[in-house]
Design a protein around this motif. Structure first.
Motif, PDB file in Angstrom:
ATOM      1  N   GLU A 191       0.805  -1.220   0.000  1.00  0.00           N
ATOM      2  CA  GLU A 191       0.000   0.000   0.000  1.00  0.00           C
ATOM      3  C   GLU A 191       0.844   1.279   0.000  1.00  0.00           C
ATOM      4  N   HIS A 192       2.162   1.159   0.211  1.00  0.00           N
ATOM      5  CA  HIS A 192       3.022   2.338   0.227  1.00  0.00           C
ATOM      6  C   HIS A 192       3.287   2.818  -1.183  1.00  0.00           C
ATOM      7  N   ALA A 193       3.463   4.128  -1.321  1.00  0.00           N
ATOM      8  CA  ALA A 193       3.856   4.695  -2.614  1.00  0.00           C
ATOM      9  C   ALA A 193       5.362   4.539  -2.744  1.00  0.00           C
ATOM     10  N   GLY A 194       5.800   3.956  -3.806  1.00  0.00           N
ATOM     11  CA  GLY A 194       7.225   3.767  -4.017  1.00  0.00           C
ATOM     12  C   GLY A 194       7.438   2.741  -5.107  1.00  0.00           C
ATOM     13  N   SER A 195       8.591   2.817  -5.707  1.00  0.00           N
ATOM     14  CA  SER A 195       8.909   1.938  -6.823  1.00  0.00           C
ATOM     15  C   SER A 195       9.102   0.506  -6.346  1.00  0.00           C
ATOM     16  N   THR A 196       8.904  -0.431  -7.251  1.00  0.00           N
ATOM     17  CA  THR A 196       9.172  -1.846  -6.940  1.00  0.00           C
ATOM     18  C   THR A 196      10.510  -2.276  -7.536  1.00  0.00           C
ATOM     19  N   ARG A 197      11.346  -1.307  -7.924  1.00  0.00           N
ATOM     20  CA  ARG A 197      12.668  -1.605  -8.479  1.00  0.00           C
ATOM     21  C   ARG A 197      13.547  -2.234  -7.403  1.00  0.00           C
ATOM     22  N   LYS A 198      14.341  -3.251  -7.799  1.00  0.00           N
ATOM     23  CA  LYS A 198      15.239  -3.886  -6.845  1.00  0.00           C
ATOM     24  C   LYS A 198      16.377  -2.929  -6.522  1.00  0.00           C
ATOM     25  N   LEU A 199      16.633  -2.755  -5.209  1.00  0.00           N
ATOM     26  CA  LEU A 199      17.578  -1.715  -4.784  1.00  0.00           C
ATOM     27  C   LEU A 199      19.031  -2.126  -4.939  1.00  0.00           C
ATOM     28  N   GLY A 200      19.343  -3.342  -4.645  1.00  0.00           N
ATOM     29  CA  GLY A 200      20.734  -3.766  -4.706  1.00  0.00           C
ATOM     30  C   GLY A 200      20.835  -5.212  -5.176  1.00  0.00           C
ATOM     31  N   ARG A 201      22.047  -5.699  -5.220  1.00  0.00           N
ATOM     32  CA  ARG A 201      22.254  -7.077  -5.647  1.00  0.00           C
ATOM     33  C   ARG A 201      21.676  -8.036  -4.621  1.00  0.00           C
ATOM     34  N   GLY A 241      24.417  -6.992   3.859  1.00  0.00           N
ATOM     35  CA  GLY A 241      23.286  -6.788   4.772  1.00  0.00           C
ATOM     36  C   GLY A 241      22.136  -7.709   4.422  1.00  0.00           C
ATOM     37  N   ALA A 242      21.006  -7.391   4.987  1.00  0.00           N
ATOM     38  CA  ALA A 242      19.826  -8.215   4.728  1.00  0.00           C
ATOM     39  C   ALA A 242      19.351  -8.017   3.300  1.00  0.00           C
ATOM     40  N   ARG A 243      18.719  -9.061   2.757  1.00  0.00           N
ATOM     41  CA  ARG A 243      18.139  -8.934   1.419  1.00  0.00           C
ATOM     42  C   ARG A 243      16.937  -8.006   1.501  1.00  0.00           C
ATOM     43  N   GLY A 269      13.981  -6.260  -1.229  1.00  0.00           N
ATOM     44  CA  GLY A 269      13.534  -6.247  -2.610  1.00  0.00           C
ATOM     45  C   GLY A 269      13.351  -4.842  -3.140  1.00  0.00           C
ATOM     46  N   ASP A 270      12.539  -4.024  -2.458  1.00  0.00           N
ATOM     47  CA  ASP A 270      12.261  -2.689  -2.981  1.00  0.00           C
ATOM     48  C   ASP A 270      12.212  -1.690  -1.826  1.00  0.00           C
ATOM     49  N   ILE A 271      11.893  -0.442  -2.139  1.00  0.00           N
ATOM     50  CA  ILE A 271      11.917   0.641  -1.157  1.00  0.00           C
ATOM     51  C   ILE A 271      10.799   0.504  -0.125  1.00  0.00           C
ATOM     52  N   ASN A 272       9.784  -0.328  -0.429  1.00  0.00           N
ATOM     53  CA  ASN A 272       8.665  -0.528   0.480  1.00  0.00           C
ATOM     54  C   ASN A 272       8.901  -1.669   1.469  1.00  0.00           C
ATOM     55  N   SER A 273      10.071  -2.249   1.449  1.00  0.00           N
ATOM     56  CA  SER A 273      10.380  -3.390   2.311  1.00  0.00           C
ATOM     57  C   SER A 273      10.309  -3.000   3.790  1.00  0.00           C
ATOM     58  N   PRO A 274       9.763  -3.864   4.645  1.00  0.00           N
ATOM     59  CA  PRO A 274       9.692  -3.563   6.077  1.00  0.00           C
ATOM     60  C   PRO A 274      11.060  -3.417   6.737  1.00  0.00           C
ATOM     61  N   VAL A 275      12.099  -3.899   6.090  1.00  0.00           N
ATOM     62  CA  VAL A 275      13.447  -3.784   6.647  1.00  0.00           C
ATOM     63  C   VAL A 275      13.912  -2.331   6.639  1.00  0.00           C
ATOM     64  N   LEU A 276      13.438  -1.552   5.695  1.00  0.00           N
ATOM     65  CA  LEU A 276      13.902  -0.181   5.523  1.00  0.00           C
ATOM     66  C   LEU A 276      12.997   0.817   6.263  1.00  0.00           C
ATOM     67  N   VAL A 277      13.604   1.940   6.659  1.00  0.00           N
ATOM     68  CA  VAL A 277      12.825   3.025   7.260  1.00  0.00           C
ATOM     69  C   VAL A 277      11.902   3.587   6.192  1.00  0.00           C
ATOM     70  N   GLY A 278      10.645   3.770   6.535  1.00  0.00           N
ATOM     71  CA  GLY A 278       9.674   4.273   5.573  1.00  0.00           C
ATOM     72  C   GLY A 278       8.987   3.169   4.799  1.00  0.00           C
ATOM     73  N   GLY A 279       9.351   1.935   5.085  1.00  0.00           N
ATOM     74  CA  GLY A 279       8.706   0.807   4.407  1.00  0.00           C
ATOM     75  C   GLY A 279       7.406   0.434   5.093  1.00  0.00           C
ATOM     76  N   GLY A 280       6.761  -0.587   4.574  1.00  0.00           N
ATOM     77  CA  GLY A 280       5.483  -1.022   5.115  1.00  0.00           C
ATOM     78  C   GLY A 280       5.625  -1.773   6.424  1.00  0.00           C
TER      79      GLY A 280
END
Length: 169
Positions: free
Chosen positions: A56-66, A72-74, A76-87
């Motif tokens: 439901e978050h606004a943000g690209s689904t582009r893969k951020l890194g390898r 670090g942790a895998r 997938g995209d900017i909406n990942s719960p691992v990242l600040v601002g993610g879902g």
């Protein structure tokens, strides 16, 4: 069970009213009372808490890194719960807290509550409950006369009255 009838001045009239034993004389059921109160409180809950999940978050689904080798942790995209601002992973969603009680269970709960009140001698019968005008001052005097001015009061009238009756708690 007999109860004395009072007049509007709080004095006994000499008459008595017999309460129905099928309603006021049963053995109260505490669990049924608990269920009825629990249902009432559950119906009062709003249940609108909500947080956004990663879809439901606004943000690209582009893969951020390898996938490997980043250290670090895998993610997938900017909406990942691992990242600040993610879902949020398992956040709250709107829900309905109400539940159904059978009719006979609700009736038994009402009878149990009335039986408790009858056992505590908390039921008062008043004859000819009429005021000339709907004034709070008259009702306060009435409450003092029957000695319930500092308590919560439930008035049960036999029919709808055209005059306003003020109830204080």
């Amino acid at each position: 069970m007999d109860i004395n009838v009072l007049d509007i001045k709080g004095q006994e009239t000499g008459r008595k009213v017999t309460l129905n034993e099928n309603i006021f004389g049963i053995e109260p059921n505490d669990h049924v009372l608990y269920l009825d109160v629990k249902q009432y409180l559950a119906d009062q809950r709003q249940g609108t808490a909500k947080s956004k999940e990663r879809s439901e978050h606004a943000g690209s689904t582009r893969k951020l890194g390898r996938q490997k080798g980043g250290g670090g942790a895998r993610r997938g995209d900017i909406n990942s719960p691992v990242l600040v601002g993610g879902g949020r992973v398992f956040g709250p969603t709107p829900r309905d807290y109400s539940f159904k009680l059978n009719k006979k269970v609700k009736q038994l709960a009402r009878k149990s509550a009335l039986s408790y009140k009858a056992q505590e001698a908390a039921i008062i019968v008043v004859e000819d409950f009429n005021f000339e005008a709907p004034k709070t001052k008259d009702f306060v005097n009435f409450a003092k006369n029957i000695k319930v001015e500092d308590k919560k009061v439930l008035l049960v009238l036999p029919e709808a009255q055209k005059k306003c009756i003020f109830v204080s708690s």
